[in-house]
Design an enzyme around this catalytic site. Structure first.
Site, PDB file in Angstrom:
ATOM      1  N   LYS A   1      48.187 -19.235  70.923  1.00 43.71           N
ATOM      2  CA  LYS A   1      48.962 -18.994  69.696  1.00 43.71           C
ATOM      3  C   LYS A   1      50.459 -18.842  69.936  1.00 43.71           C
ATOM      4  CE  LYS A   1      46.425 -17.349  65.809  1.00 43.71           C
ATOM      5  NZ  LYS A   1      46.213 -16.219  64.912  1.00 43.71           N
TER       6      LYS A   1
ATOM      7  N   ARG B   1      36.636  -4.541  80.580  1.00 47.98           N
ATOM      8  CA  ARG B   1      37.170  -3.393  79.846  1.00 47.98           C
ATOM      9  C   ARG B   1      36.268  -2.166  79.936  1.00 47.98           C
ATOM     10  NH1 ARG B   1      39.721  -6.760  74.755  1.00 47.98           N
ATOM     11  NH2 ARG B   1      41.860  -6.737  75.538  1.00 47.98           N
TER      12      ARG B   1
ATOM     13  N   GLY C   1      47.883  -7.998  73.591  1.00 47.41           N
ATOM     14  CA  GLY C   1      48.850  -7.717  72.534  1.00 47.41           C
ATOM     15  C   GLY C   1      49.674  -6.471  72.831  1.00 47.41           C
TER      16      GLY C   1
ATOM     17  N   GLY D   1      43.397 -10.627  77.486  1.00 52.57           N
ATOM     18  CA  GLY D   1      41.954 -10.660  77.696  1.00 52.57           C
ATOM     19  C   GLY D   1      41.488 -11.961  78.327  1.00 52.57           C
TER      20      GLY D   1
END
Ligand code: ADP
Ligand code: MG
Length: 403
Positions: free
Chosen positions: A207, A39, A384, A360
């Site tokens: 998740k 990043r 996200g 990520g």
């Protein structure tokens, strides 16, 4: 409405002006060392272009999830050091976000200087739900840049957040999309508007609850939805299979059942899994059929038969979006599924498919497995944010740039 870009700002002239850039420098750290600088590297072009054009640069960024107060564990100090190396110039780190030190340093900036503010999430107003609170932090940021300042939004990984340094500050300053944000949006637009068929989406990671909305939104639009990683076990459980002690979100089983009923022909689940006796790099492991996960064992990767089947559908795809590793790739014994799927996507890309990796950990997996980053069409810095874009949600940090 058209968004102003970095080129518009450079065209207007930045010499002698103080420019605030919101960047996404949220890199993974282990024992205070940056394990993946992706990043920071992705943020460099916008920052370099501005300093080289003579701007005084103030950079706002966050790291991790501090609880709205200074916490040395989440200091941007290692990021400041790496950023200095990447930009090839001195980067000052303020001791606070918008306090005395940041103010004093911002007043002392000369053309081409770079000041990184301390972790913006040390200030509880950054993530406050109260607009007035966020507005106060935004106003304090504006005070740092002064009257002829401008705001460049380049933290793509946070544009889905309505936060002071992402959203509120854009309302107070002339605002521009940085190069990274512009590139990411262009890629995602291509995925949504001009996706060539067959279109395959690969979802994994840990998740399910986070990603169910994406499945819901994408299943009607794509030809293939491959599901692996920790999230596949809730789907296997929804099929009535026993998943041992694998990751399971029980409250989501019914939703998964419903998705399987409606989109059973699109959704592909693993047929075999690599199970382990514990969550550890040195766990005992073996491959079993998806219907034969023993009690007490946990699935930490998809098996070779699944990789083969997934690879077959991915090999034929013309558009691929991949988010979420297929297994716990951080442990070598459970990295083969992720590697196999990644290689299949690379193969499709080689045959002309447009492929995007988002997330990520997925991007980190590509680098950790030693796969060539440029073997994919695009590796996104935002997990996200890219998912929410694909879901068709409005991203506050983008829409605020339109006004
Ligand atoms: P991304 O950051 O790419 O969006 P996520 O954050 O959703 O991905 O998930 C990444 C994590 O999921 C990785 O750390 C990986 O170890 C974990 N994971 C993948 N498969 C499993 C599994 N079967 N059980 C537990 N964790 C898993
Ligand atoms: Mg992640």
């Amino acid at each position: 409405m058209a968004v102003q870009t970095l080129n518009d700002l450079l065209g207007a002239g930045v010499e002698g002006r103080t420019i605030l850039v919101r960047a996404d420098l949220n890199v993974p750290l282990k024992d205070g060392e940056i394990t993946d600088p992706g990043r920071i590297l992705a943020s460099a072009p916008t920052l370099s272009a501005l300093v080289e054009a003579g701007a005084k640069l103030i950079v706002a960024a966050h790291l991790g999830r501090p609880k709205g107060e200074p916490d040395p564990q989440f200091s941007l100090a290692p990021v400041a050091a790496k950023l200095a190396e990447v930009l090839g110039r001195n980067v000052q780190l303020a001791g606070d976000v918008v306090g005395q030190d940041a103010l004093a340093r911002s007043e002392g900036l000369t053309d081409g200087d770079v000041l990184l503010l301390e972790n913006v999430r040390f200030d509880p107003r950054e993530t406050s739900k109260d607009e007035a609170e966020r507005g106060k932090l935004a106003a304090a940021l504006v005070e740092l840049v002064g009257d002829d300042g401008a705001f460049v939004s380049d933290g793509f990984g946070v544009v889905h957040r309505k936060q002071a340094s992402v959203y509120d500050v854009a309302k107070l300053l002339p605002h521009y999309a940085g190069n990274l944000v512009a590139t990411e949006v262009e890629v995602l637009r291509k995925l949504t508007a001009e996706s060539e068929r067959p279109y395959a989406v690969v979802l994994g990671g840990s998740k399910v609850s986070d990603k169910l909305a994406v499945i819901e939104a994408l299943a009607p639009k794509v030809d293939t939805l491959v599901i692996g990683g920790g999230m596949c076990f809730t789907f296997l459980a929804a099929q009535g299979l026993s998943v041992g002690s694998s990751l399971l979100e029980e409250s989501m089983i019914d939703t998964c059942k419903d998705l399987l009923e409606r989109f059973g022909d699109v959704i592909h689940l693993p047929v075999d899994v690599v199970v382990a006796d514990k969550f550890a790099a040195d766990a005992e492991f073996r491959t079993v059929g998806a219907a034969e996960i023993p009690d007490g064992w946990m699935g930490l990767d998809i098996g070779p038969e699944s990789v083969e089947r997934f690879a077959a559908v991915l090999g034929a795809a013309k558009t691929v979006f991949w988010n979420g590793p297929m297994g716990v790739f951080e442990f070598d014994n459970f990295a083969d599924g992720t590697r196999g799927v990644a290689e299949a996507i690379i193969g499709a890309t080689g045959k002309g498919a447009f492929s995007v990796v988002g997330g990520g950990d997925s991007a980190a997996a590509v680098r950790k497995l030693g796969l060539a980053e440029d073997a994919f069409s695009h590796i996104s810095t935002g997990g996200g944010a890219s998912l929410e874009y694909l879901e068709g949600k409005e991203l506050p940090g983008l829409s605020v740039l339109e006004a």
